[in-house]
Design a protein around this motif. Structure first.
Motif, short mmCIF file in Angstrom:
data_model
loop_
_atom_site.label_atom_id
_atom_site.label_comp_id
_atom_site.label_asym_id
_atom_site.label_seq_id
_atom_site.Cartn_x
_atom_site.Cartn_y
_atom_site.Cartn_z
N GLU A 278 125.02 91.69 38.21
CA GLU A 278 123.98 91.17 39.09
C GLU A 278 124.44 89.99 39.95
N ILE A 281 128.81 90.04 44.20
CA ILE A 281 128.55 90.75 45.45
C ILE A 281 129.45 91.99 45.47
N ARG A 299 122.43 101.56 44.22
CA ARG A 299 121.51 100.43 44.26
C ARG A 299 122.18 99.13 43.88
N TRP A 300 123.28 99.20 43.16
CA TRP A 300 123.99 98.01 42.73
C TRP A 300 124.95 97.46 43.78
N VAL A 301 125.11 98.15 44.91
CA VAL A 301 126.00 97.70 45.99
C VAL A 301 125.23 96.77 46.92
N ASP A 302 125.84 95.65 47.26
CA ASP A 302 125.17 94.61 48.05
C ASP A 302 125.56 94.58 49.51
N ALA A 303 126.78 95.00 49.83
CA ALA A 303 127.28 94.85 51.19
C ALA A 303 128.33 95.91 51.47
N LEU A 371 124.58 87.57 54.01
CA LEU A 371 123.96 88.78 53.46
C LEU A 371 122.44 88.82 53.66
N PRO A 373 119.34 90.20 54.83
CA PRO A 373 118.99 91.51 55.42
C PRO A 373 118.08 91.40 56.62
N THR A 378 121.30 97.03 57.62
CA THR A 378 121.53 97.48 56.25
C THR A 378 121.63 99.01 56.23
N GLY A 383 124.03 98.47 51.27
CA GLY A 383 123.66 97.08 51.48
C GLY A 383 123.85 96.61 52.90
#
Length: 388
Positions: A278, A281, A299-303, A371, A373, A378, A383
């Protein structure tokens, strides 16, 4: 598939203490045989439980490595599950010593090695930085390059961080030799004033283990001067859950340090660690405006950031492969192009570091800005787009 299996066989032949395990059908991983990692505070309790299988134990700087007797044939994954309890904090912090690997290869990523490239202009800042920023690169190490070899931060690097280019002495570059140098260059392209602090946690073949990563993170936490940490490596865990030992090492860095990690190259949504933690990044790779075919997502990918044919500084090396059609495929003169989520991650790490330096921001505030959004495009499962 044949190429993937051949790579895996070569890796297992080179690392004879490693073994493929698959407690969950279709979701394999690789662990060090007969080894478990234990948070130091839990070592005495775990040693008492495993006494009949116990061979030896060593405090490895922030984590306790326990070796079990091979003759006992202990399933380290099952043991970690039993000692860890129900996963809601009441169990002991125990994990198999999972093998980690850099991400252009080898698990299922693109079969690409670096390709020679012409000179890339040295990074330069548009304006003087408002504060110093340090980016830790935990990878294959760091080799000298004209981009930074005269800087004071490079002079401070210790000899043990130097890259090993041909460990098996076959007159060829190891599969991921230069990986750390290339990544440092990507960081500098986005944060020219950054100070790089390197530590070697994977070999030139791209292979290491969780023990090495935890030890490096513990060293960083004690050092206390890293604004951003780049981890262009990772693994799948035997149960697709986070290692509690690695979780503690990441938490010890504190809130003032931002950790960026590659999402992996298996073209799937299976959580790849440490990226899927969590607080970390997780960075996927773009090919133009779309997801690179090899990049993980979810869903766990941020960018996400460009990860195909990325150009950066590299090694000077002329290997034994002959020229083909007038092109020498392994004659490098300090620059290369390479593909993988390994090279998308430092673009994000460098952008965060560059923002922190230019705007005199804490790394966490810089990450939130990069980051945000509301201010950037996005993509589903990928992400925020950074630099794409």
């Amino acid at each position: 598939m044949f190429d993937q299996e051949a790579r895996l066989e070569r890796m297992l032949a080179r690392h004879t203490d490693a073994a493929v395990v698959e407690p969950m059908a279709g979701r394999p991983t690789v662990v060090r045989r007969d080894q478990i990692l234990v948070a130091t505070d839990d070592a005495a309790a775990v040693e008492d439980v495993v006494r009949r299988w116990y061979d030896s134990g060593h405090d490895e700087g922030g984590v306790y490595l326990m070796r079990l007797r091979p003759q006992a044939r202990v399933d380290v994954c099952e043991l970690a599950t039993r000692l860890g309890g129900d996963g809601r904090g009441r169990g002991l912090a125990v994990a198999p010593n999972t093998v980690v690997y850099g991400q252009p290869m080898w698990w299922s990523g693109p079969a690409g090695r670096p390709r020679p490239a012409g000179p890339v202009p040295a990074p330069s800042a548009a304006a003087p930085p408002r504060r110093d920023v340090t980016v830790a690169v935990l990878d294959t190490g760091l080799s000298a390059h004209p981009w930074y070899e005269d800087t004071d931060w490079y002079a401070e690097q210790r000899e043990e961080v130097a890259e090993v280019l041909d460990a098996d002495l076959d007159f060829k570059l190891d599969a991921q030799a230069g990986h750390g140098t290339f990544i440092a260059g990507v960081v500098l392209r986005h944060a020219p004033s950054a100070r790089i602090r390197a530590r070697r946690v994977i070999g030139g073949d791209g292979v290491g283990d969780e023990l090495g990563v935890v030890r490096a993170l513990t060293w960083l936490a004690d050092w206390g001067r890293a604004d951003v940490v780049n981890l262009s490596l990772g693994c799948y865990t035997f149960d697709d859950r986070p290692s509690p030992v690695l979780a503690r090492a990441l938490a010890a860095l504190g809130r003032d340090t931002v950790v960026v990690a590659c999402a992996g190259n298996a073209a799937g949504d299976r959580p790849f660690w440490p990226a899927a933690f969590e607080p970390v990044i997780a960075v996927a790779a773009l090919d133009g405006q779309e997801r690179a075919r090899f990049s993980n997502y979810g869903r766990w990918v941020d960018a996400c950031a460009p990860g195909v044919d990325v150009a950066s500084c590299y090694l000077d090396f002329d290997g034994s492969r002959p020229p083909m059609n007038g092109v020498d495929p392994d004659a490098f003169a300090g620059y290369a192009t390479w593909s993988g989520t390994s090279f998308a991650a430092p673009a994000v790490a460098g952008t965060i570091a560059g923002t922190a330096a230019a705007e005199d921001l804490p790394a966490g505030a810089a990450a939130a800005r990069v980051l945000d959004p509301a201010k950037a495009r996005t993509l589903p499962g990928l992400g925020v787009v950074v630099g794409g």
